[in-house]
Scaffold this active site. Structure first.
Site, PDB file in Angstrom:
ATOM      1  N   THR A   1     -65.716  29.837 -11.910  1.00 41.21           N
ATOM      2  CA  THR A   1     -67.165  29.889 -11.763  1.00 41.21           C
ATOM      3  C   THR A   1     -67.882  30.464 -12.984  1.00 41.21           C
ATOM      4  OG1 THR A   1     -67.142  29.927  -9.351  1.00 41.21           O
ATOM      5  CG2 THR A   1     -69.026  30.966 -10.428  1.00 41.21           C
TER       6      THR A   1
ATOM      7  N   ILE B   1     -54.698  29.559  -5.795  1.00 39.57           N
ATOM      8  CA  ILE B   1     -55.292  29.253  -4.490  1.00 39.57           C
ATOM      9  C   ILE B   1     -54.253  29.419  -3.389  1.00 39.57           C
ATOM     10  CG2 ILE B   1     -56.477  27.523  -3.104  1.00 39.57           C
ATOM     11  CD1 ILE B   1     -57.364  26.190  -5.678  1.00 39.57           C
TER      12      ILE B   1
ATOM     13  N   LYS C   1     -63.858  33.183   0.327  1.00 42.21           N
ATOM     14  CA  LYS C   1     -62.473  33.617   0.115  1.00 42.21           C
ATOM     15  C   LYS C   1     -62.406  35.126  -0.099  1.00 42.21           C
ATOM     16  CE  LYS C   1     -60.886  33.903  -3.843  1.00 42.21           C
ATOM     17  NZ  LYS C   1     -60.572  33.584  -5.258  1.00 42.21           N
TER      18      LYS C   1
ATOM     19  N   THR D   1     -68.965  24.837  -4.751  1.00 40.31           N
ATOM     20  CA  THR D   1     -67.720  25.276  -4.140  1.00 40.31           C
ATOM     21  C   THR D   1     -67.673  26.786  -4.002  1.00 40.31           C
ATOM     22  OG1 THR D   1     -66.473  23.384  -4.967  1.00 40.31           O
ATOM     23  CG2 THR D   1     -65.212  25.352  -4.435  1.00 40.31           C
TER      24      THR D   1
ATOM     25  N   SER E   1     -72.352  26.063  -9.585  1.00 37.82           N
ATOM     26  CA  SER E   1     -72.674  27.135 -10.520  1.00 37.82           C
ATOM     27  C   SER E   1     -73.157  26.614 -11.866  1.00 37.82           C
ATOM     28  CB  SER E   1     -71.450  28.031 -10.729  1.00 37.82           C
ATOM     29  OG  SER E   1     -71.033  28.580  -9.500  1.00 37.82           O
TER      30      SER E   1
ATOM     31  N   ARG F   1     -42.538  24.018  -5.094  1.00 34.90           N
ATOM     32  CA  ARG F   1     -41.471  23.146  -5.592  1.00 34.90           C
ATOM     33  C   ARG F   1     -40.786  23.681  -6.840  1.00 34.90           C
ATOM     34  NH1 ARG F   1     -45.031  18.064  -8.002  1.00 34.90           N
ATOM     35  NH2 ARG F   1     -46.123  19.232  -9.630  1.00 34.90           N
TER      36      ARG F   1
ATOM     37  N   TYR G   1     -80.203  30.343  -3.274  1.00 38.29           N
ATOM     38  CA  TYR G   1     -80.096  29.379  -4.370  1.00 38.29           C
ATOM     39  C   TYR G   1     -81.271  28.405  -4.371  1.00 38.29           C
ATOM     40  CZ  TYR G   1     -75.598  30.458  -6.480  1.00 38.29           C
ATOM     41  OH  TYR G   1     -74.595  31.060  -7.192  1.00 38.29           O
TER      42      TYR G   1
ATOM     43  N   HIS H   1     -58.964  60.645 -15.528  1.00 33.27           N
ATOM     44  CA  HIS H   1     -57.820  61.175 -14.775  1.00 33.27           C
ATOM     45  C   HIS H   1     -58.281  61.803 -13.466  1.00 33.27           C
ATOM     46  CE1 HIS H   1     -53.754  62.721 -14.314  1.00 33.27           C
ATOM     47  NE2 HIS H   1     -54.296  63.870 -13.947  1.00 33.27           N
TER      48      HIS H   1
END
Length: 541
Positions: A389, A256, A121, A112, A75, A276, A170, A514
């Site tokens: 991005t 992620i 995703k 990516t 990007s 963890r 692209y 509303h």
């Protein structure tokens, strides 16, 4: 004046929403500049003058093939190349691959985000949410509705077609139509003004030179060094799995990890999330973190395990995996996905040849995205500022405007909106409660938790949370945090107002729509509590 701009895309991973550790930078709202470079950039105007005068100077112009070589075609790199070309620069883009695919690159033109990040995703997010919609249909009078069966292979086929389409967009529309030359090759530095080009198809090498170089190679998933880690996948491989795992362990506590846990749960996999720490989404507002934990525990099938860290992964005879944590507890699964942070993808760039300074695997830069080497710049995830991005797009755009357009446009990382695409979504812009207290001392906090109409009617125990952070002295709204359906779409609009400096009175003077959940943002009138001199106060005397 002839200006040339070569964009060398070593891995086309300029930027992404993927960076589990980026939230600490993002939600503090401050411009991120390497401390080692602050002193050299304290006077932005004089620095801008030097940058533009240097780029526009005709001295030794014919000694270079181009005015700027940029390594990285995601990007940030694509945006910088297109804008620079519009300012009169001659642009060439080297990308290792022009179409997406599997190991060793996974990514391709578009970076990516397009190939193994935001776009595929989000398509998975859409797919994963249909079962919950169907489960609520009976409450609205629809009889006999069922979830059906999710076909992983069909989804991947359609996903691949869409990513191929975007690769073409692209290459042939975004770049070529802007006058950018696209070359399928990998680049590595040989000096402050030269790059060795490794052609993908033939393996041949050549050297190209430029007055300036831009590095925009992005990041790469990090996996810890534990026994059996070779059996784990990351956010790269999941988009190319031949079969959907019936049982999946997701390791990590950033967005992620949470997004993929929600996705795979929605698609029907049995998901265990291991983190963890005590609570995931470190760096986000604490109320949002707690709310998402409650929603996951109450309204999903995800088995959330905090204070849990795998220490070994064993592959069993039947092909399944055995995950063993620090206490010796064992969990069987078909796949384990690690989302425990990302590192800058600087391997193979030969940065030492040009004297480019690095910190860990990242490249520190100043507010104009300039490295310690005056002729070399960097944008996107590889700079470890905000790994999103749209941020890389901003950084690349402003760099091109500054260096080639004669505009003084330093980067601006304050009040950057973002979304965590879990279920429910979290949309956020500005300061969290804890960071606002640290910065301002005196703040007013407005908050409301409720069941949205869509979920209350079919008797679903699904809740939304809305929160505004207001600086007491100026009454400026400095933070907005929303957990609800479509939070990302909602907060994008709010981000404009907050970026412009809207006050709580401005919000109050805005008439709500509303019935919507979003009207809550303009109808919360009384603070839930306050902070004075950094101390929480329930009521003011």
């Amino acid at each position: 004046m002839r200006m040339s701009f070569l964009l060398l895309c070593a891995t086309a991973r300029s930027t992404t929403a993927f960076h589990a550790s980026s939230s600490q930078h993002h939600h503090r709202g401050a411009t991120v500049v390497s401390s080692s470079l602050r002193s050299a950039t304290s006077t932005s105007t004089s620095l801008f003058s030097r940058l533009y005068q240097s780029s526009s100077s005709s001295d030794d112009e014919n000694d270079y093939d181009y005015d700027l070589l940029v390594i990285g075609g995601g990007s940030g790199g694509v945006r910088a190349s297109r804008i620079a070309s519009g300012h009169g620069a001659k642009v060439a883009l080297l990308e290792t691959k022009l179409s997406h695919g599997v190991d060793p690159y996974y990514s391709a033109i578009g970076g990516t985000c397009v190939n193994v990040g935001c776009v595929p995703k989000k398509l998975m997010v859409f797919a994963s949410r249909y079962p919950a919609e169907i489960r609520e249909m009976e409450g609205y009078g629809w009889k006999g509705a069922s979830e059906g069966r999710f076909d992983w292979k069909v989804f991947l086929e359609n996903k691949n077609k869409e990513i191929t389409r975007l690769n073409n967009v692209y290459q042939n529309f975004v770049l070529k139509n802007a006058g950018v030359e696209v070359i399928e090759a990998r680049g590595s530095l040989t000096g402050p003004n030269s790059i060795e080009v490794h052609t993908t198809a033939t393996g041949e090498t050549s050297t190209l030179t430029a007055k300036n170089i831009l590095i925009a190679v992005g990041g790469w998933p990090f996996k810890p060094d534990i026994p059996g880690i070779e059996h784990a996948i990351t956010s790269n491989e999941i988009f190319y799995l031949e079969e959907q795992p019936k049982r999946m362990v997701v390791v990590g506590g950033g967005f992620i990890a949470l997004e993929f846990a929600s996705i795979m749960d929605g698609l029907g996999s049995d998901v265990t999330l291991m983190y963890r720490g005590d609570l995931f989404l470190r760096g986000f507002d604490d109320d949002m973190r707690t709310h998402l934990r409650e929603e996951m525990e109450n309204n999903s099938g995800i088995d959330v395990k905090f204070n849990t860290d795998p220490k070994e992964i064993r592959k069993q005879e039947d092909g399944s995996l055995l995950v063993i944590d620090q206490d010796g507890n064992e969990i069987e699964c078909d796949s384990i996905l690690y989302a425990t942070g990302r590192k800058g993808k600087i391997d193979g760039l030969n940065l030492d040849a040009a004297g480019v300074h690095t910190e860990r695997s990242f490249i520190p830069v100043n507010e104009y995205s300039q490295t310690n080497v005056p002729s070399i710049y960097a944008v996107g995830d590889v700079t470890d500022r905000i790994a999103l991005t749209p941020v890389a797009l901003m950084e690349g755009h402003r760099l091109a405007d500054t260096v080639f357009g004669g505009m003084d446009r330093p980067v601006d990382h304050e009040f950057v909106a973002s979304t965590v695409f879990t279920t429910p979504e979290i949309g956020t812009v500005g300061y969290s409660e804890q960071d606002a207290v640290e910065k301002y001392g005196d703040i007013d906090v407005y908050k409301n938790r409720f069941r949205a109409m869509k979920h209350s009617f079919p008797q679903s125990e699904t809740y939304s949370l809305f929160k505004l952070i207001v600086e007491t002295k100026t009454q400026r709204v400095v933070g907005c945090h929303v957990a609800t359906d479509g939070a990302g779409e909602m907060v994008q609009g709010v981000a404009i107002a907050i970026k412009m400096g809207a006050t709580k009175e401005d919000f109050d003077n805005t008439i709500g729509i509303h019935p919507t959940s979003a009207e809550e943002l303009v109808t919360m009138r009384t603070p839930s509590y306050y902070y004075r001199d950094g101390q929480k106060v329930d009521k003011l005397e």
